[in-house]
Enzyme design. Structure first.
Site, mmCIF file in Angstrom:
data_model
loop_
_atom_site.group_PDB
_atom_site.id
_atom_site.type_symbol
_atom_site.label_atom_id
_atom_site.label_comp_id
_atom_site.label_asym_id
_atom_site.label_seq_id
_atom_site.Cartn_x
_atom_site.Cartn_y
_atom_site.Cartn_z
ATOM 1 N N ASP A 146 -23.978 14.873 -2.174
ATOM 2 C CA ASP A 146 -24.925 15.210 -3.238
ATOM 3 C C ASP A 146 -25.718 13.949 -3.559
ATOM 4 O O ASP A 146 -25.869 13.084 -2.707
ATOM 5 C CB ASP A 146 -24.196 15.759 -4.463
ATOM 6 C CG ASP A 146 -25.057 16.731 -5.268
ATOM 7 O OD1 ASP A 146 -26.170 16.336 -5.655
ATOM 8 O OD2 ASP A 146 -24.632 17.866 -5.526
ATOM 9 N N HIS A 155 -28.313 13.250 -1.317
ATOM 10 C CA HIS A 155 -29.524 13.875 -1.850
ATOM 11 C C HIS A 155 -30.449 12.871 -2.520
ATOM 12 O O HIS A 155 -31.334 13.266 -3.281
ATOM 13 C CB HIS A 155 -29.154 14.997 -2.828
ATOM 14 C CG HIS A 155 -28.438 16.140 -2.185
ATOM 15 N ND1 HIS A 155 -27.987 17.247 -2.894
ATOM 16 C CD2 HIS A 155 -28.083 16.366 -0.890
ATOM 17 C CE1 HIS A 155 -27.384 18.082 -2.065
ATOM 18 N NE2 HIS A 155 -27.429 17.572 -0.840
#
Length: 391
Positions: A217, A240
């Site tokens: 993430d 991310h």
């Protein structure tokens, strides 16, 4: 001669004082309280025993975690404490292999209301694979646990720590002041869900330097109420990217301001520098942000503002974001985009982005010119602009 004598005397004085301070610090070894370095024996109570003694010590205290693997379940290290505490980890603290053993508290290791704290060295292994599998299968799972969390803590240093395979976020800084995170490594597979590297929210005066995040993430996620955050010499990817948000989920939400990221490298990440808000009304804001001296290596969305975040089209269809984004500078960002569109500014139609500044952007896609897109945005561009600026 007199001056030399004075300096010699001062040096001797400070040397003696430093030696006295070092000798007067108290050391609490977790093995003295029953911890076993076999990775199988539950050492939770031993760690709590060492903490209780250190926290009540009239001297500055060090909690020592020697070499070896120490099994620890959910644990809360609560303050306030009398003096400064250093947690020196030489070995590895490991979570139970059965993720259900951490329950639904949301944390694994939690420091709360502790001031003047240093956590240094060593490893955390949350063994999160079982939890990830449960999440991916769609079963009814526990809420998951963040590996190490600091709540309402001030003057904290976290240095030279390695965290692997967290169930959720590796390191959380929440409602804290003056926190230094330095030379940490936070690692989980790119397919692991919600394994953010560092999450900061409702905190003031946090610095993150010399650290590596390889996660499933956000490498660093920045939540509401964060101000005066400095990130420097960061390596991100997979993951991310560095994300401000998502913001604006609530109508009344603290803003984000005075954020700086410099000297960062993004390698194969889904995003580079991102600002994200829900498409719903909000009094939140993002202002005074600098992204500078950044290298992108095959990054899917090197520069992106997304104010139309609405996962699964639930809770926000046909609405617009109220989060006000202003005074954002992108300076000297170069490298390669994994997609043709290297710069995306998708701002709110009801609350347009203002004061967006692009300076010396050099991003290419497959050795060709990349593109950019702008919606509901006002700003300026200076210097080299590749892709061609849409501002």
């Amino acid at each position: 001669m007199a001056i030399k004598l004075i300096f010699s005397s001062l040096f001797l004085y400070f040397f003696i004082q430093t030696s006295i301070a070092a000798s007067s610090s108290a050391i609490f070894n977790v093995t003295s309280y029953g911890a076993k370095a076999d990775g199988k024996t539950d050492s939770t109570q031993a760690f709590l025993g060492a903490w209780k003694a250190a926290c009540s010590s009239a001297k500055a205290a060090t909690i020592s975690v020697p070499n070896g693997r120490y099994l620890v379940k959910n644990v809360v290290f609560r303050g306030p404490c009398k003096k400064k505490i250093t947690v020196k980890i030489s070995g590895t603290i490991v979570a139970p292999s059965d993720y259900r053993a951490l329950g639904n508290s949301g944390y694994w290791i939690l420091f709360i209301e502790v001031d003047n704290l240093t956590v240094t060295g060593g490893n955390l292994d949350a063994q999160g694979a079982g939890f990830w599998d449960c999440r991916k299968s769609g079963q009814n799972c526990s809420v998951g646990a963040r590996s190490i969390t600091f709540n309402w803590a001030n003057n904290v240093i976290v240095t030279s720590l390695t965290s692997i395979n967290s169930q959720l976020a590796h390191l959380v800084v929440n409602s804290c002041n003056n926190v230094i995170v330095r030379n940490v490594k936070l690692i989980a597979p790119d397919t692991s869900p919600n394994t953010d590297g560092i999450h900061v929210q409702s905190s003031n005066g946090v610095s993150i330097t010399g650290s590596t995040m390889q996660t499933g993430d956000d490498c660093i996620s920045i939540g509401p109420g964060t101000k005066n955050l400095l990130m420097n010499s960061i390596k991100c990817g997979p993951g991310h990217g560095v994300s401000i948000g998502s913001l604006g989920k609530e109508l009344k939400e603290d803003g984000v301001q005075n954020i700086t990221l410099t000297n960062a490298v993004f390698s194969g990440s889904d995003n580079g520098v991102r600002i994200k808000s829900w498409a719903r009304p909000s009094y939140g804001f993002v202002r005074n942000v600098l992204f500078q001296n950044i290298i992108m290596k095959n990054t899917k969305n090197p520069i992106i503002i997304d104010q139309n975040y609405c996962p699964n089209n639930q809770g926000c269809p046909n609405q617009t974001s109220g989060v006000k984004i202003s005074d954002i500078t992108y300076r000297n960002i170069q490298g390669t985009s994994a997609t043709a569109k290297a710069v995306t500014f998708d701002c709110s139609s009801s609350t347009p982005c203002e004061g967006i500044n692009l300076q010396d952007i050099k991003l290419t896609y497959s050795n060709k010119a990349a593109t950019s897109s702008c919606k509901n945005i006002n700003g300026t561009s200076n210097g080299v602009q590749n892709p061609e600026s849409c501002l």
